[in-house]
Design a protein around this motif. Structure first.
Motif, mmCIF file in Angstrom:
data_model
loop_
_atom_site.group_PDB
_atom_site.id
_atom_site.type_symbol
_atom_site.label_atom_id
_atom_site.label_comp_id
_atom_site.label_asym_id
_atom_site.label_seq_id
_atom_site.Cartn_x
_atom_site.Cartn_y
_atom_site.Cartn_z
ATOM 1 N N ASP A 158 0.829 -1.211 0.000
ATOM 2 C CA ASP A 158 0.000 0.000 0.000
ATOM 3 C C ASP A 158 0.861 1.257 0.000
ATOM 4 O O ASP A 158 0.504 2.275 -0.603
ATOM 5 C CB ASP A 158 -0.956 -0.002 1.190
ATOM 6 N N THR A 211 2.117 1.725 -3.537
ATOM 7 C CA THR A 211 1.041 2.275 -4.355
ATOM 8 C C THR A 211 0.919 3.777 -4.124
ATOM 9 O O THR A 211 0.763 4.558 -5.071
ATOM 10 C CB THR A 211 -0.298 1.590 -4.024
ATOM 11 N N LEU A 239 -2.735 -3.108 -7.982
ATOM 12 C CA LEU A 239 -3.331 -2.160 -7.037
ATOM 13 C C LEU A 239 -3.639 -0.829 -7.706
ATOM 14 O O LEU A 239 -4.665 -0.206 -7.429
ATOM 15 C CB LEU A 239 -2.398 -1.959 -5.843
ATOM 16 N N LEU A 264 -6.068 1.470 -1.351
ATOM 17 C CA LEU A 264 -5.606 1.630 0.024
ATOM 18 C C LEU A 264 -5.187 0.312 0.669
ATOM 19 O O LEU A 264 -4.426 0.308 1.632
ATOM 20 C CB LEU A 264 -6.722 2.272 0.854
ATOM 21 N N THR A 289 -3.705 -3.563 1.458
ATOM 22 C CA THR A 289 -2.495 -4.355 1.270
ATOM 23 C C THR A 289 -2.914 -5.791 0.992
ATOM 24 O O THR A 289 -3.806 -6.326 1.667
ATOM 25 C CB THR A 289 -1.581 -4.307 2.507
ATOM 26 N N ILE A 294 -7.435 -3.496 4.862
ATOM 27 C CA ILE A 294 -7.080 -2.108 5.157
ATOM 28 C C ILE A 294 -6.886 -2.013 6.661
ATOM 29 O O ILE A 294 -7.786 -2.341 7.428
ATOM 30 C CB ILE A 294 -8.182 -1.134 4.697
ATOM 31 N N ASP A 310 -3.592 2.956 8.114
ATOM 32 C CA ASP A 310 -3.852 3.534 6.795
ATOM 33 C C ASP A 310 -5.100 4.401 6.824
ATOM 34 O O ASP A 310 -5.165 5.446 6.171
ATOM 35 C CB ASP A 310 -4.014 2.423 5.753
#
Length: 456
Positions: free
Chosen positions: A97, A100, A129, A140, A142, A246, A250
């Motif tokens: 994440d 990304t 992603l 968002l 992972t 998530i 995050d």
């Protein structure tokens, strides 16, 4: 609150290291007991070369962790200063994440420079992603998580967790999925450890699990985690297959970003996120000039409205003394209403269906505010211009405050109705609309009153 004293001490240590007052060994010893987040926060005071030198002091296993807590633009500036091997080590160490977030913040050319340093597996993962809609749960999440099968025993499941713990961002939450990967439920590590080793994992499945579709907005993920007090939220596809999770850290970043974005929009600064510490004069100029130019053109309408009542002003110049008071009150009331409504819509406290009920209540509140403010203004008008002027100011104040409050309350709902961000109903926009309306109302009432009796 961030430990400001710790950050300052670290910054001083880095400065001494830069000037050769302390060696690499002494700095490494001092950083051994410092959290990665604090190191990253203190490093932003250094240039890319200084950050590179600090990272070189850290053990290899900590470099990527500290690097992951830097802002994307800072990460890229640092990577550009490193040789390919050192840069690859840092980028490969990022969580999916975080990788990304780095790539979506860069231009295509910059992103290509980062991708060239990734392994083929990480490239495929990153592209997958990035293929999800911007600001969606998919961007968002992972994909690194641990899933257990329902027919496993708890002892077998525990061994599986111990074996694969390093591949998951957290082991506090363990998901349970069938052979096809469909989400069945979740359990905590505590229940797994304390349960009967011979029991089946399916015995840990409780209520229907809370999950979010991969294409849903990330703000919905934040609301679900907050509402259900989750530390990790599973992300599924249309068929219920578990794709990722998530985590709460995050979501906290999302909440901060969305709140900052809304505040900037309410201030007429647009949605572009900039770090005030590192932003250039040109970036700040671009962020602020758009709305200000628009407001210049809106001010032309206000000037035109005043010009329509030139005869009224010539007949009673004293009216101009109260113009800032009248239109300012309407703008302030509108800004208050808009701020409360935008925040309520953002948190889900109200929805667009509530507009009529809230409109009636706001009308009552605005009327009460208008009468209270008008009573105070009436006394001022009486002192400066007599009874007739006081009455004009009294009626105008009530009408303008109600008008401004209605605009501030209804505009966010109107924007939501057309699938626009309600935060676009910024304070400058509300104030400008209220100013134009206030001028028309004030001079309209004054003109009508003067036809009945002269002011004074």
């Amino acid at each position: 609150m961030i430990q400001t004293e710790t950050i300052q001490q670290l910054a001083e240590s880095f400065d001494r290291f830069e000037h050769g007052d302390i060696g690499a060994g002494a700095l490494a010893d001092g950083l051994a007991a410092v959290r990665d987040q604090d190191i990253a926060r203190a490093m932003v005071e250094l240039g890319p070369e200084g950050m590179r030198r600090v990272l070189d002091v850290l053990p290899a296993e900590r470099r990527a962790e500290v690097f992951g807590f830097l802002e994307p633009r800072t990460q890229f500036a640092l990577v550009e200063r490193l040789d390919d091997e050192a840069a690859r080590e840092l980028i490969e160490g990022l969580r999916p994440d975080n990788l990304t977030a780095l790539l979506e913040d860069l231009s295509p050319e910059e992103g290509e420079a980062v991708v060239r340093r990734l392994s083929p597996d990480r490239v495929r993962q990153a592209l997958r992603l990035l293929g999800y809609p911007p600001e969606s749960a998919g961007r968002l999440m992972t994909p690194e998580f641990i899933a257990l099968e329902p027919d496993w025993t708890l002892s077998h499941a525990l061994r599986h967790v111990q074996k694969h713990a390093g591949r998951s961002e957290t082991v506090d939450v363990l998901f349970i999925a069938d052979e096809e990967g469909r989400l069945l439920g979740w359990t905590g590590l505590r229940r797994l450890v304390l349960g009967d080793p011979k029991a089946k994992v399916e015995s840990l499945v409780g209520d229907q699990p809370v999950s979010i579709a991969v294409s849903e907005d990330r703000e919905e993920a934040a609301r679900l985690i907050q509402h259900y007090d989750l530390t990790a939220l599973p992300v599924v596809d249309e068929g219920g297959v578990l794709l990722g999770m998530i985590t709460i850290d995050d979501v906290m970043d999302v909440v901060e970003e969305e709140a900052t974005e809304d505040i900037h929009k309410l201030g007429g600064l647009g949605a572009q996120h900039l770090s005030l510490r590192g932003a250039s004069v040109l970036e700040l100029f671009r962020k602020r000039i758009g709305w200000l130019l628009l407001l210049v053109f809106l001010a032309i309408f206000a000037a035109g409205a005043v010009s329509q009542f030139e005869e009224t002003l010539e007949a009673a110049v004293v009216l101009s003394f109260f113009l800032p008071l009248i239109i300012g009150s309407g703008g302030n009331a509108g800004s208050q209403g808009a701020t409360m409504m935008v925040r309520a819509l953002a948190t889900g406290d109200v929805t667009s269906k509530d507009w009529l009920r809230l409109w009636g209540r706001e009308l009552g509140v605005a009327s009460a505010l208008g009468v209270t403010m008008a009573t105070a203004a009436w006394g001022i008008g009486l002192f400066y211009g007599g009874t007739m002027l006081a009455n004009v100011v009294f009626l105008s104040m009530i009408a303008v405050v109600i008008f401004g409050s209605m605009v501030g309350m209804l505009l966010p709902f109107l924007l939501t109705r057309f699938n626009l961000d309600p935060a676009t109903a910024s304070a400058p926009l509300i104030t400008s609309i209220a100013d134009i309306g206030g001028i028309l109302i004030y001079f309209g009432i004054a003109t009508a009153w003067m036809k009945m009796a002269p002011l004074g």
